[in-house]
Motif scaffolding. Structure first.
Motif, PDB file in Angstrom:
ATOM      1  N   MET A  92       0.860  -1.155  -0.007  1.00 18.78           N
ATOM      2  CA  MET A  92       0.063  -0.307   0.064  1.00 18.78           C
ATOM      3  C   MET A  92       0.733   1.063   0.003  1.00 18.78           C
ATOM      4  SD  MET A  92      -3.020   0.824   2.349  1.00 18.78           S
ATOM      5  CE  MET A  92      -2.409   1.417   3.873  1.00 18.78           C
ATOM      6  N   LEU A  93       0.768   2.280  -1.130  1.00 15.61           N
ATOM      7  CA  LEU A  93       1.329   3.492  -0.944  1.00 15.61           C
ATOM      8  C   LEU A  93       0.901   4.260  -0.061  1.00 15.61           C
ATOM      9  CD1 LEU A  93       2.042   4.056  -4.989  1.00 15.61           C
ATOM     10  CD2 LEU A  93       3.542   3.031  -3.375  1.00 15.61           C
ATOM     11  N   LEU A  94       1.476   5.095   1.156  1.00 20.20           N
ATOM     12  CA  LEU A  94       1.817   5.653   2.161  1.00 20.20           C
ATOM     13  C   LEU A  94       1.773   7.203   1.578  1.00 20.20           C
ATOM     14  CD1 LEU A  94       1.889   3.325   4.804  1.00 20.20           C
ATOM     15  CD2 LEU A  94       0.551   3.930   3.659  1.00 20.20           C
ATOM     16  N   HIS A  95       1.539   7.816   2.494  1.00 18.72           N
ATOM     17  CA  HIS A  95       1.730   9.665   2.897  1.00 18.72           C
ATOM     18  C   HIS A  95       1.673  10.002   4.182  1.00 18.72           C
ATOM     19  CE1 HIS A  95       2.721  11.761  -0.745  1.00 18.72           C
ATOM     20  NE2 HIS A  95       1.498  11.477  -1.960  1.00 18.72           N
ATOM     21  N   LYS A  96       3.038  10.240   3.753  1.00 14.92           N
ATOM     22  CA  LYS A  96       2.761  10.694   5.920  1.00 14.92           C
ATOM     23  C   LYS A  96       2.588  12.681   5.992  1.00 14.92           C
ATOM     24  CE  LYS A  96       5.691  10.165  10.690  1.00 14.92           C
ATOM     25  NZ  LYS A  96       4.778   9.691  11.234  1.00 14.92           N
ATOM     26  N   SER A  97       1.541  12.384   6.925  1.00 15.70           N
ATOM     27  CA  SER A  97       1.275  14.051   7.042  1.00 15.70           C
ATOM     28  C   SER A  97       1.724  14.723   7.325  1.00 15.70           C
ATOM     29  CB  SER A  97      -0.085  13.675   7.640  1.00 15.70           C
ATOM     30  OG  SER A  97      -0.262  13.513   9.382  1.00 15.70           O
ATOM     31  N   ASP A  98       2.451  14.965   8.882  1.00 12.10           N
ATOM     32  CA  ASP A  98       3.430  15.613   8.732  1.00 12.10           C
ATOM     33  C   ASP A  98       5.152  15.933   8.084  1.00 12.10           C
ATOM     34  OD1 ASP A  98       3.689  13.847  12.562  1.00 12.10           O
ATOM     35  OD2 ASP A  98       2.429  15.412  11.729  1.00 12.10           O
ATOM     36  N   PRO A  99       5.171  17.420   8.164  1.00 10.94           N
ATOM     37  CA  PRO A  99       5.419  17.402   6.669  1.00 10.94           C
ATOM     38  C   PRO A  99       7.187  17.692   7.149  1.00 10.94           C
ATOM     39  CG  PRO A  99       5.037  19.719   8.137  1.00 10.94           C
ATOM     40  CD  PRO A  99       4.585  18.439   8.841  1.00 10.94           C
ATOM     41  N   LEU A 100       8.090  16.860   6.385  1.00  6.14           N
ATOM     42  CA  LEU A 100       9.535  17.055   6.567  1.00  6.14           C
ATOM     43  C   LEU A 100      10.235  18.060   6.309  1.00  6.14           C
ATOM     44  CD1 LEU A 100      12.225  15.611   6.648  1.00  6.14           C
ATOM     45  CD2 LEU A 100      11.903  14.691   4.916  1.00  6.14           C
ATOM     46  N   THR A 101      10.930  18.632   6.953  1.00  4.41           N
ATOM     47  CA  THR A 101      11.520  20.230   7.351  1.00  4.41           C
ATOM     48  C   THR A 101      12.802  20.234   6.542  1.00  4.41           C
ATOM     49  OG1 THR A 101       9.610  21.643   8.500  1.00  4.41           O
ATOM     50  CG2 THR A 101      11.450  22.845   7.555  1.00  4.41           C
ATOM     51  N   LYS A 128       8.178   1.720  -8.630  1.00  5.61           N
ATOM     52  CA  LYS A 128       7.950   0.047  -9.494  1.00  5.61           C
ATOM     53  C   LYS A 128       6.443  -0.537  -8.355  1.00  5.61           C
ATOM     54  CE  LYS A 128       8.669  -4.051 -11.408  1.00  5.61           C
ATOM     55  NZ  LYS A 128       9.397  -5.458 -11.577  1.00  5.61           N
ATOM     56  N   VAL A 129       5.595  -0.506  -9.598  1.00  6.76           N
ATOM     57  CA  VAL A 129       4.551  -0.441  -8.669  1.00  6.76           C
ATOM     58  C   VAL A 129       3.393  -1.727 -10.023  1.00  6.76           C
ATOM     59  CG1 VAL A 129       1.494  -0.646  -7.542  1.00  6.76           C
ATOM     60  CG2 VAL A 129       3.822   1.012  -7.210  1.00  6.76           C
ATOM     61  N   ASP A 130       3.413  -3.216  -9.237  1.00  9.10           N
ATOM     62  CA  ASP A 130       2.918  -4.410 -10.045  1.00  9.10           C
ATOM     63  C   ASP A 130       1.827  -5.183  -9.313  1.00  9.10           C
ATOM     64  OD1 ASP A 130       4.355  -6.111  -7.817  1.00  9.10           O
ATOM     65  OD2 ASP A 130       6.589  -5.754 -10.233  1.00  9.10           O
ATOM     66  N   ASN A 131       1.313  -5.950  -9.904  1.00  9.19           N
ATOM     67  CA  ASN A 131       0.426  -6.853  -9.238  1.00  9.19           C
ATOM     68  C   ASN A 131       1.437  -7.702  -7.656  1.00  9.19           C
ATOM     69  OD1 ASN A 131      -1.572  -6.440 -10.624  1.00  9.19           O
ATOM     70  ND2 ASN A 131      -0.871  -7.983 -12.043  1.00  9.19           N
ATOM     71  N   GLU A 132       2.340  -7.707  -7.620  1.00  6.76           N
ATOM     72  CA  GLU A 132       3.053  -8.545  -6.626  1.00  6.76           C
ATOM     73  C   GLU A 132       3.180  -7.718  -5.624  1.00  6.76           C
ATOM     74  OE1 GLU A 132       6.629 -10.851  -8.369  1.00  6.76           O
ATOM     75  OE2 GLU A 132       5.124 -11.544 -10.310  1.00  6.76           O
ATOM     76  N   GLY A 133       3.590  -6.536  -6.065  1.00 11.48           N
ATOM     77  CA  GLY A 133       3.854  -5.553  -4.443  1.00 11.48           C
ATOM     78  C   GLY A 133       3.982  -4.019  -5.218  1.00 11.48           C
ATOM     79  N   ILE A 168       9.415  -3.859  -1.139  1.00 11.42           N
ATOM     80  CA  ILE A 168       9.038  -3.287   0.478  1.00 11.42           C
ATOM     81  C   ILE A 168       7.604  -4.459   0.765  1.00 11.42           C
ATOM     82  CG2 ILE A 168       7.150  -1.541   1.109  1.00 11.42           C
ATOM     83  CD1 ILE A 168       9.874  -0.600   0.131  1.00 11.42           C
ATOM     84  N   THR A 169       7.413  -5.060   1.912  1.00 13.16           N
ATOM     85  CA  THR A 169       7.033  -6.461   2.304  1.00 13.16           C
ATOM     86  C   THR A 169       6.388  -5.407   3.430  1.00 13.16           C
ATOM     87  OG1 THR A 169       8.879  -7.002   4.225  1.00 13.16           O
ATOM     88  CG2 THR A 169       8.805  -8.081   1.739  1.00 13.16           C
ATOM     89  N   ASP A 170       5.488  -6.330   4.313  1.00 10.49           N
ATOM     90  CA  ASP A 170       4.854  -5.822   5.499  1.00 10.49           C
ATOM     91  C   ASP A 170       5.730  -6.179   6.762  1.00 10.49           C
ATOM     92  OD1 ASP A 170       2.499  -5.879   4.521  1.00 10.49           O
ATOM     93  OD2 ASP A 170       1.873  -7.609   4.849  1.00 10.49           O
TER      94      ASP A 170
END
Length: 146
Positions: free
Chosen positions: A1-10, A107-112, A127-129
């Motif tokens: 799953m692609l995630l965005h962190k909400s806290d800014p990296l300054t 690189k996003v595909d059916n495998e991850g 990337i894994t869990d």
């Protein structure tokens, strides 16, 4: 799953800089035959205005290393990174992976999800869990010294 962190990296926030801009000559600089000097018209240009679409979500960071040289990202280049852009396949992203920041092609595909370097001397990272993984933003521009 692609995630965005909400806290800014300054690293460097464009809003905190004065937006005076540098002198800009509004004409093409000829890379072929010389252009007459009288064709130049002078005005002010802010690179933030040219390179930053969303000031609240954009930051700058410096490249460290050689893993992305095939994409034109060299050691010490300055990246413009937009956190408001949706991460997707083939985008270049700044990611936080297991306690370290890295810049790689997604690189996003059916495998991850994979982080693909643009240098054959570096391995592709799957990337894994088990990974602590966050996408901080998408690279929109690179600023180089010559």
């Amino acid at each position: 799953m692609l995630l965005h962190k909400s806290d800014p990296l300054t690293i460097f926030n464009p809003e905190e800089s004065e937006n005076l801009g540098a002198v800009f000559y509004d004409t093409g600089i000829s890379a072929g035959f010389p252009a007459p000097a009288e064709d130049f018209s002078q005005q002010r240009l802010s690179l933030d205005n040219e390179l930053v679409k969303n000031k609240e979500a954009t930051f700058y960071a410096r490249v460290s290393g050689q893993s992305m040289i095939g994409a034109g990202l060299d050691d010490n280049d300055l990246l413009v990174i937009d956190r408001s852009l949706q991460p997707s396949h083939n985008k270049i992203a700044v990611c936080f992976l297991d306690g370290e920041f890295t810049v790689k092609r997604l690189k996003v595909d059916n495998e991850g999800i994979w982080l693909k370097p643009e240098n054959p001397n570096y391995p592709i990272i799957r990337i894994t869990d088990a990974n602590d993984f966050v996408i901080w933003g998408i690279v929109t521009n690179v600023i180089k010294k010559v």
